[in-house]
Design a protein around this motif. Sequence first.
Motif, PDB file in Angstrom:
ATOM      1  N   LEU A  67       0.914  -1.194  -0.116  1.00 15.01           N
ATOM      2  CA  LEU A  67      -0.060   0.063   0.096  1.00 15.01           C
ATOM      3  C   LEU A  67       0.787   1.203  -0.150  1.00 15.01           C
ATOM      4  O   LEU A  67       1.937   1.219   0.880  1.00 15.01           O
ATOM      5  N   THR A  81      -0.538   9.203  -8.019  1.00 12.28           N
ATOM      6  CA  THR A  81      -1.827   8.200  -7.918  1.00 12.28           C
ATOM      7  C   THR A  81      -1.896   7.468  -9.259  1.00 12.28           C
ATOM      8  O   THR A  81      -1.930   6.301  -9.578  1.00 12.28           O
ATOM      9  N   GLN A  85      -0.718   3.519 -10.007  1.00 14.04           N
ATOM     10  CA  GLN A  85      -1.706   2.654 -10.397  1.00 14.04           C
ATOM     11  C   GLN A  85      -1.274   1.977 -11.710  1.00 14.04           C
ATOM     12  O   GLN A  85      -1.786   0.663 -11.648  1.00 14.04           O
ATOM     13  N   LYS A  90      -1.550  -0.306  -5.118  1.00 18.43           N
ATOM     14  CA  LYS A  90      -2.547   0.299  -4.495  1.00 18.43           C
ATOM     15  C   LYS A  90      -2.037   1.549  -3.583  1.00 18.43           C
ATOM     16  O   LYS A  90      -1.155   1.550  -3.120  1.00 18.43           O
ATOM     17  N   PHE A  92      -3.280   5.123  -1.771  1.00 23.60           N
ATOM     18  CA  PHE A  92      -4.470   6.088  -1.196  1.00 23.60           C
ATOM     19  C   PHE A  92      -4.136   7.425  -1.329  1.00 23.60           C
ATOM     20  O   PHE A  92      -3.330   8.103  -0.863  1.00 23.60           O
ATOM     21  N   ASP A 201     -14.365   6.718  -0.547  1.00 20.57           N
ATOM     22  CA  ASP A 201     -14.336   5.398  -1.787  1.00 20.57           C
ATOM     23  C   ASP A 201     -14.834   5.839  -3.131  1.00 20.57           C
ATOM     24  O   ASP A 201     -14.658   5.162  -4.097  1.00 20.57           O
ATOM     25  N   ARG A 266     -11.012   8.962  -4.544  1.00 26.35           N
ATOM     26  CA  ARG A 266     -10.695   8.136  -3.529  1.00 26.35           C
ATOM     27  C   ARG A 266      -9.612   8.456  -2.806  1.00 26.35           C
ATOM     28  O   ARG A 266      -8.590   8.698  -3.191  1.00 26.35           O
ATOM     29  N   ILE A 314      -9.880   2.036  -1.077  1.00 16.76           N
ATOM     30  CA  ILE A 314      -9.203   1.713  -2.111  1.00 16.76           C
ATOM     31  C   ILE A 314     -10.103   0.626  -2.933  1.00 16.76           C
ATOM     32  O   ILE A 314     -10.219   0.909  -4.283  1.00 16.76           O
TER      33      ILE A 314
END
Length: 428
Positions: A67, A81, A85, A90, A92, A201, A266, A314
């Motif tokens: 994470l 992000t 990805q 993953k 946040f 989310d 998210r 996530i």
Amino acid sequence: MKVLVVGNGGREHALAWKLLQSPKIEQVVCVPGNGGTATMQGCQNLPLAVDDFEGISKFAVENDISLVVVGPEVPLAKGITDYLQTKGLKVFGPVQAGAQIEASKAWAKALMQEAGVPTAKAAVFTEATAAKNYIRTEGAPIVVKADGLAAGKGVIVAQTVAQAETAIDDILQGQFGSAGNSVVIEECLLGQEVSVLAITDGITIRPLLPAQDHKRIGEGDTGENTGGMGAYAPTPIATPELMERVQTEVLERTITALRNRGIDYRGVLYAGLMVAANGDFKVLEFNCRFGDPETQVVLSLLETPLEDLILACIHQRLGEMPPLDWKKGSAATVVAASGGYPGDYDKGKVITGLEAAKLAGAIVFHAGTKLNADAQIVTDGGRVLNITGLGENFQQAIAKAYTGIKEIQFSGMYYRRDIGHRVLNQES
């Protein structure tokens, strides 16, 4: 699981500290981290820049990072992000399209107006003459903001038309770099600021405990704006009735508006509110990440495992989570800053008394510090430390923070001695 936290401030130290309280977390890596994360058990620093997306992703993939939690707004606005990805990681933190809610005040203002979120009257300009004509029509006091990211310092509350005109010239002539390519001019709202950090989310959104920051450098909330000189939670001005309205009129409307624009948001949505004396409120701004120093007090009170909340966001399962669990009582943090902040300041000052502060019952989150070659903790930023106290009430929490900060010394150290003055006046 292993977690990588991007950032080097007090917020990131608090995130790493909270994550490491879970038996599910075996290691936290901070990029680049600070002196506190360098010396915390179970944590290590990785000397990469927060916008070295390739280096971060390479390390994360090669070291089985489960994470990535992104702390600051700059890498989010640059698309960290989205990049990570694509490497199967993953993350946040919102995608670049969602991070515009902080990266452009003009974009955020248009979104709020579209969504029906209560906010201040505003206009956007790229040319000084038109902006000044607008100010002369509206009068003062009035608020002048650099449109882009300016490290929390691009907001000028002008008490006169002349001050506002000077602020326009400063912003459009490059005082805040590219953040000042355009200027947002807003009506001046009166009241108390409240920080509502919420996690989402993209469908469900849940507020954390409301906090109150102290943005001004001087006691009595005077002087220049800063990134924040102290905070406390949960602030009593955010009553249950007000929070119900924030949920429906701000958080849910904003997430719906983002979704209508095709943005799958998210992460954290942080609403900065101005609450008037009559209890009404308007949104001053949105941020796309955890607040600093609000995170330090909010996470100190959180009992629900942080990684459970993050993973629920996530995997878009936040709606399945039970109500959040919180410690009873209050939390307060006081920022120890370098002399001269928010202007120029020196670095490399040796810090003493850190262990004594902990023995006095305070939690010490490092912000602008580093571990030097002689294994000494030294200053490395404007906001150096966040001394945090917990208590059954605000009086106890604030007293514990100040007891801790009195144990700490470094050359030029400055801190406000009135953090929490509003709630202390209410309790007395």
